[in-house]
Scaffold this motif. Structure first.
Motif, PDB file in Angstrom:
ATOM      1  N   HIS A  59       0.857  -1.192   0.000  1.00  0.00           N
ATOM      2  CA  HIS A  59       0.000   0.000   0.000  1.00  0.00           C
ATOM      3  C   HIS A  59       0.888   1.236   0.000  1.00  0.00           C
ATOM      4  N   LEU A  60       0.284   2.366  -0.350  1.00  0.00           N
ATOM      5  CA  LEU A  60       0.913   3.673  -0.156  1.00  0.00           C
ATOM      6  C   LEU A  60      -0.015   4.448   0.760  1.00  0.00           C
ATOM      7  N   GLU A  61       0.530   4.917   1.884  1.00  0.00           N
ATOM      8  CA  GLU A  61      -0.306   5.596   2.873  1.00  0.00           C
ATOM      9  C   GLU A  61      -0.056   7.099   2.832  1.00  0.00           C
ATOM     10  N   CYS A  62      -1.162   7.858   2.852  1.00  0.00           N
ATOM     11  CA  CYS A  62      -1.052   9.323   2.864  1.00  0.00           C
ATOM     12  C   CYS A  62      -0.689   9.783   4.271  1.00  0.00           C
ATOM     13  N   LEU A  63       0.440  10.512   4.404  1.00  0.00           N
ATOM     14  CA  LEU A  63       0.851  11.050   5.704  1.00  0.00           C
ATOM     15  C   LEU A  63       0.191  12.401   5.963  1.00  0.00           C
ATOM     16  N   CYS A  76      -9.482  15.784  -6.443  1.00  0.00           N
ATOM     17  CA  CYS A  76      -9.892  14.695  -5.556  1.00  0.00           C
ATOM     18  C   CYS A  76      -9.013  14.795  -4.324  1.00  0.00           C
ATOM     19  N   CYS A  77      -9.600  14.638  -3.144  1.00  0.00           N
ATOM     20  CA  CYS A  77      -8.800  14.694  -1.920  1.00  0.00           C
ATOM     21  C   CYS A  77      -8.695  13.309  -1.314  1.00  0.00           C
ATOM     22  N   LEU A  78      -7.478  12.896  -1.025  1.00  0.00           N
ATOM     23  CA  LEU A  78      -7.281  11.666  -0.254  1.00  0.00           C
ATOM     24  C   LEU A  78      -6.835  12.114   1.138  1.00  0.00           C
ATOM     25  N   PRO A  79      -7.699  11.946   2.152  1.00  0.00           N
ATOM     26  CA  PRO A  79      -7.336  12.435   3.481  1.00  0.00           C
ATOM     27  C   PRO A  79      -6.152  11.672   4.074  1.00  0.00           C
ATOM     28  N   ALA A  80      -5.442  12.328   4.974  1.00  0.00           N
ATOM     29  CA  ALA A  80      -4.330  11.689   5.690  1.00  0.00           C
ATOM     30  C   ALA A  80      -4.823  10.359   6.263  1.00  0.00           C
ATOM     31  N   GLY A  81      -3.998   9.367   6.174  1.00  0.00           N
ATOM     32  CA  GLY A  81      -4.371   8.040   6.690  1.00  0.00           C
ATOM     33  C   GLY A  81      -4.919   7.115   5.611  1.00  0.00           C
ATOM     34  N   THR A  82      -5.301   7.680   4.445  1.00  0.00           N
ATOM     35  CA  THR A  82      -5.820   6.835   3.360  1.00  0.00           C
ATOM     36  C   THR A  82      -4.732   5.888   2.876  1.00  0.00           C
ATOM     37  N   ARG A  83      -5.115   4.652   2.612  1.00  0.00           N
ATOM     38  CA  ARG A  83      -4.181   3.687   2.030  1.00  0.00           C
ATOM     39  C   ARG A  83      -4.595   3.343   0.605  1.00  0.00           C
ATOM     40  N   ILE A  84      -3.644   3.477  -0.300  1.00  0.00           N
ATOM     41  CA  ILE A  84      -3.871   3.073  -1.697  1.00  0.00           C
ATOM     42  C   ILE A  84      -3.251   1.688  -1.866  1.00  0.00           C
TER      43      ILE A  84
END
Ligand code: AVI
Length: 320
Positions: A254-258, A270-278
């Motif tokens: 995964h890639l996690e948004c810090l 598009c917003c991927l909030p902190a903590g989102t995992r791709i």
């Protein structure tokens, strides 16, 4: 179709260009954001993958090569004769060298989507193996698997090393194995690598190497998207995650948004909030029995299976 040398024919099936923007938009805006692992492989990603295969932690590549090196003759005996070796996703055609040397087939058919990579590799091989007729086919996986049968010739030996089969989800995998069965044709066979289940520490280490190459490989997918789609990922605020999921018998990357990521996807934001995992990749791990059963379900008859002394990796041979 062009004849490039006496022993090299190049067939361009003109793989259809995929619409990267719509595909990426769909997968990143889904309830469970994901990216297809094919986005790892731009030129930097291919270079990083190559470097990963040489890290002390990443055992699959060297273990598979050692199995092939020790058992090439035995495998050939189980197979009977081998006229044509076909290799979907052949890339730089490195792994097949050992088989071309030891088995001396009449024909080798690499199938590869990257035209540049295929041209370079097939020209090199054609010069090095003047006794082997090389039919290089530029095609995507779907086109490759739908290729017509070998006419009057016996079936093909399809070579699919590296445990790339582990990167397909179970449903896709079943369909893909049936496709390989079709490509091999009547009287053909499949020689395929499958990584084995083992202790979690070893698996986790293989996907979290100490040089950080796997992390760079995973994060590079975002540099690739930024370059192709200008989507404004702040890669410094993303982190690599890889762990074994024992319920599903797979490594997950995964890639996690810090921090919140504001992305530009064509006309849309598009917003991927902190903590989102791709979710970027799954790498399934098998048992010898489980994988043999999957081969049977796809219509193959298992002929043999070879592993290393530590049972890290398996090579399966099956007839159509
Ligand atoms: C290409 N494939 C078999 C590799 C694997 O192990 O699943 C890709 C990879 N991902 C991280 N490291 C290697």
């Amino acid at each position: 179709h062009r004849q490039l040398r006496r022993n090299l024919n190049f067939y361009d099936l003109q793989p259809p260009a995929t619409n990267m923007l719509s595909e990426v938009t769909r997968s990143l805006t889904a309830a469970q954001p994901s990216l297809h692992p094919k986005f790892f492989y731009d030129s930097e990603g291919s270079r990083l993958f190559d470097a990963i295969t040489r890290t002390p932690e990443y055992y699959p590549t060297r273990t598979e090569s050692a199995i092939l090196d020790s058992h090439a003759e035995d495998i050939r005996q189980h197979l009977g004769r081998c006229h044509t070796i076909a290799e979907p996703g052949a890339g730089s055609c490195e792994k097949v060298r050992l088989l071309l040397e030891r088995w001396a087939p009449e024909q080798y058919m690499p199938l590869e989507i990257s035209r540049a990579c295929l041209l370079e590799a097939s020209q090199r091989l054609a010069a090095e193996f003047p006794g082997v007729n090389i039919s290089a086919v530029c095609a995507d996986y779907c086109q490759a698997l739908a290729l017509p049968q070998n006419g009057q010739q016996p079936g093909r030996v399809v070579f699919f090393p590296g445990s790339t089969i582990g990167n397909f989800d179970p449903t896709e995998r079943a369909a893909f194995l049936r496709g390989l069965h079709h490509l091999a044709g009547p009287g053909g066979a499949l020689l395929i690598g499958a990584d084995l289940q083992k202790d979690t520490e070893r698996l986790n280490a293989a996907y979290n190497d100490s040089q950080g190459l796997t992390a760079a490989f995973n994060l590079n997918a975002l540099h690739h998207l930024n370059r192709e789609l200008d989507c404004h990922f702040d890669v410094s605020q993303m982190r690599h995650l890889a762990f074994y999921n024992p319920q599903l018998n797979r490594i997950e990357m995964h890639l996690e948004c810090l921090a919140d990521q504001q992305l530009l996807l064509g006309q849309h934001t598009c917003c991927l909030p902190a903590g989102t995992r791709i979710h970027t990749e799954s790498s399934y791990k098998f048992t010898v029995e489980g994988f043999s059963k999957e081969l049977c379900d796809a219509g193959f008859q298992p002929l043999g299976c070879w592993t290393d002394p530590d049972k890290l990796f398996s090579l399966h041979l099956a007839a159509t």
